[in-house]
Design a protein around this motif. Structure first.
Motif, PDB file in Angstrom:
ATOM      1  N   LEU A  24       0.614  -1.462   0.010  1.00  0.00           N
ATOM      2  CA  LEU A  24      -0.101  -0.484   0.246  1.00  0.00           C
ATOM      3  C   LEU A  24       0.976   1.430   0.160  1.00  0.00           C
ATOM      4  O   LEU A  24       0.117   1.862  -0.125  1.00  0.00           O
ATOM      5  N   GLY A  25       2.215   1.541   0.459  1.00  0.00           N
ATOM      6  CA  GLY A  25       3.311   2.099   0.205  1.00  0.00           C
ATOM      7  C   GLY A  25       2.803   3.048   1.824  1.00  0.00           C
ATOM      8  O   GLY A  25       3.118   4.323   2.102  1.00  0.00           O
ATOM      9  N   PHE A  26       2.644   1.757   2.791  1.00  0.00           N
ATOM     10  CA  PHE A  26       2.412   2.705   3.564  1.00  0.00           C
ATOM     11  C   PHE A  26       4.088   2.221   4.980  1.00  0.00           C
ATOM     12  O   PHE A  26       4.910   1.739   4.194  1.00  0.00           O
ATOM     13  N   THR A  27       3.782   3.561   6.263  1.00  0.00           N
ATOM     14  CA  THR A  27       5.000   2.820   6.210  1.00  0.00           C
ATOM     15  C   THR A  27       4.713   1.715   7.766  1.00  0.00           C
ATOM     16  O   THR A  27       3.444   1.519   8.524  1.00  0.00           O
ATOM     17  N   TYR A  28       5.580   0.851   7.459  1.00  0.00           N
ATOM     18  CA  TYR A  28       5.628  -0.190   8.802  1.00  0.00           C
ATOM     19  C   TYR A  28       5.703   0.777  10.025  1.00  0.00           C
ATOM     20  O   TYR A  28       6.880   1.134  10.690  1.00  0.00           O
ATOM     21  N   LEU A  29       5.180   0.256  11.446  1.00  0.00           N
ATOM     22  CA  LEU A  29       6.020   0.714  12.346  1.00  0.00           C
ATOM     23  C   LEU A  29       5.405  -0.903  13.849  1.00  0.00           C
ATOM     24  O   LEU A  29       4.835  -1.252  13.909  1.00  0.00           O
ATOM     25  N   GLN A  60      15.731   4.646  16.613  1.00  0.00           N
ATOM     26  CA  GLN A  60      14.983   5.014  14.609  1.00  0.00           C
ATOM     27  C   GLN A  60      15.284   3.839  14.130  1.00  0.00           C
ATOM     28  O   GLN A  60      15.312   2.523  14.308  1.00  0.00           O
ATOM     29  N   LEU A  61      13.011   4.003  13.706  1.00  0.00           N
ATOM     30  CA  LEU A  61      12.865   2.435  13.152  1.00  0.00           C
ATOM     31  C   LEU A  61      12.917   2.092  11.564  1.00  0.00           C
ATOM     32  O   LEU A  61      12.818   3.171  10.585  1.00  0.00           O
ATOM     33  N   GLY A  62      13.333   1.010  11.586  1.00  0.00           N
ATOM     34  CA  GLY A  62      13.412   0.811   9.735  1.00  0.00           C
ATOM     35  C   GLY A  62      13.984  -0.773   9.738  1.00  0.00           C
ATOM     36  O   GLY A  62      13.578  -1.911  10.382  1.00  0.00           O
ATOM     37  N   GLU A  63      15.130  -0.453   8.642  1.00  0.00           N
ATOM     38  CA  GLU A  63      14.967  -2.059   7.604  1.00  0.00           C
ATOM     39  C   GLU A  63      16.345  -2.256   8.776  1.00  0.00           C
ATOM     40  O   GLU A  63      16.266  -3.753   9.177  1.00  0.00           O
ATOM     41  N   ARG A  64      16.467  -1.395   9.783  1.00  0.00           N
ATOM     42  CA  ARG A  64      18.056  -1.835  10.338  1.00  0.00           C
ATOM     43  C   ARG A  64      17.131  -0.636  11.835  1.00  0.00           C
ATOM     44  O   ARG A  64      16.988   0.385  11.799  1.00  0.00           O
ATOM     45  N   VAL A  65      16.932  -1.332  13.047  1.00  0.00           N
ATOM     46  CA  VAL A  65      16.688  -0.445  14.274  1.00  0.00           C
ATOM     47  C   VAL A  65      18.063   0.112  15.418  1.00  0.00           C
ATOM     48  O   VAL A  65      18.907  -0.639  15.419  1.00  0.00           O
TER      49      VAL A  65
END
Ligand code: DC
Length: 207
Positions: A24-29, A60-65
């Motif tokens: 959906l192109g949303f951000t993942y939390l 900072q959350l993302g592919e790497r934390v």
């Protein structure tokens, strides 16, 4: 728009939430990563309460934390951190500190947020709430495959964590009354992702 995906460990929340966000192109939390990061950061910090550490957590959350600039992605998945995270998640002051951060993030934009209390506490007005489950055996097998360990051992640890998560006094793991319950047992993740994406489209069209 916020899609809340709650449920027990190993139900497939991370894979499904990531997949839905991507489609959906949303951000993942990943709210569990915040509890894990707070548990890790509090280790060896006997001078501070876990809540204080959680409150000041630069995460900072993302592919790497990244926690305070350090990549802790792998460390967060260790059984020691899993157990510590489950323990600190029973502390109301810790939960308040992390829920505050989660609410602030979800205020703007389109999100797929996964955890235990997103639909009940963090974002009770989420446009779509999914409660994702799977049989205890399947959940243990998935976790064991991730960790490279014996699934029967994982099953035992999982039962203890399930009990802590669902019987704790503050924000126990519960399906929100207006959530849609999906059982992922025996279903490929792609299947569940497609189902949720079509539920999101329905909700979006009805707005
Ligand atoms: O989803 P996870 O396994 O990464 O979560 C780690 C721990 O944090 C787990 O024991 C439950 C807790 N948790 C929570 O209490 N509330 C959330 N929203 C997310 C995780």
């Amino acid at each position: 728009m916020v899609i809340a995906i709650d449920g027990p460990a190993g139900a497939g929340k991370s894979t499904v939430a990531r997949g839905v966000a991507e489609r959906l192109g949303f951000t993942y939390l990943d709210s569990g990563a915040m509890y894990r990061a707070a548990a890790l950061a509090a280790m060896g910090r006997g001078d501070r309460s876990v809540a204080e550490v959680a409150d000041e957590l630069d995460i900072q959350l993302g592919e790497r934390v990244l926690v305070n600039g350090t990549d802790v992605t792998a460390a967060l998945r260790s059984p020691t951190v899993s157990e510590a995270a489950s323990k600190i998640a029973t502390d109301q002051a810790v939960r308040q500190a992390l829920v505050r951060k989660q609410k602030a993030l979800l205020e703007n934009g389109d999100w797929v947020a996964e955890g235990r209390d997103i639909g009940t506490v963090v974002k009770p007005d989420a446009e779509l709430k999914i409660f994702l489950t799977a049989s205890p055996e399947e959940r243990a097998r998935r976790r064991a495959a991730e960790l490279g360990s014996d699934w029967r051992t994982v099953l035992k640890d999982q039962a203890i964590r399930d009990q802590t998560d669902s019987e704790r006094e503050h924000s126990p793991l519960r399906a929100a009354p207006d959530s849609i319950e999906l059982d992922s047992t025996g279903r490929p993740a792609e299947d569940v992702i497609t189902q949720i994406v079509s539920l999101v489209r329905k909700v979006a069209n009805a707005r």
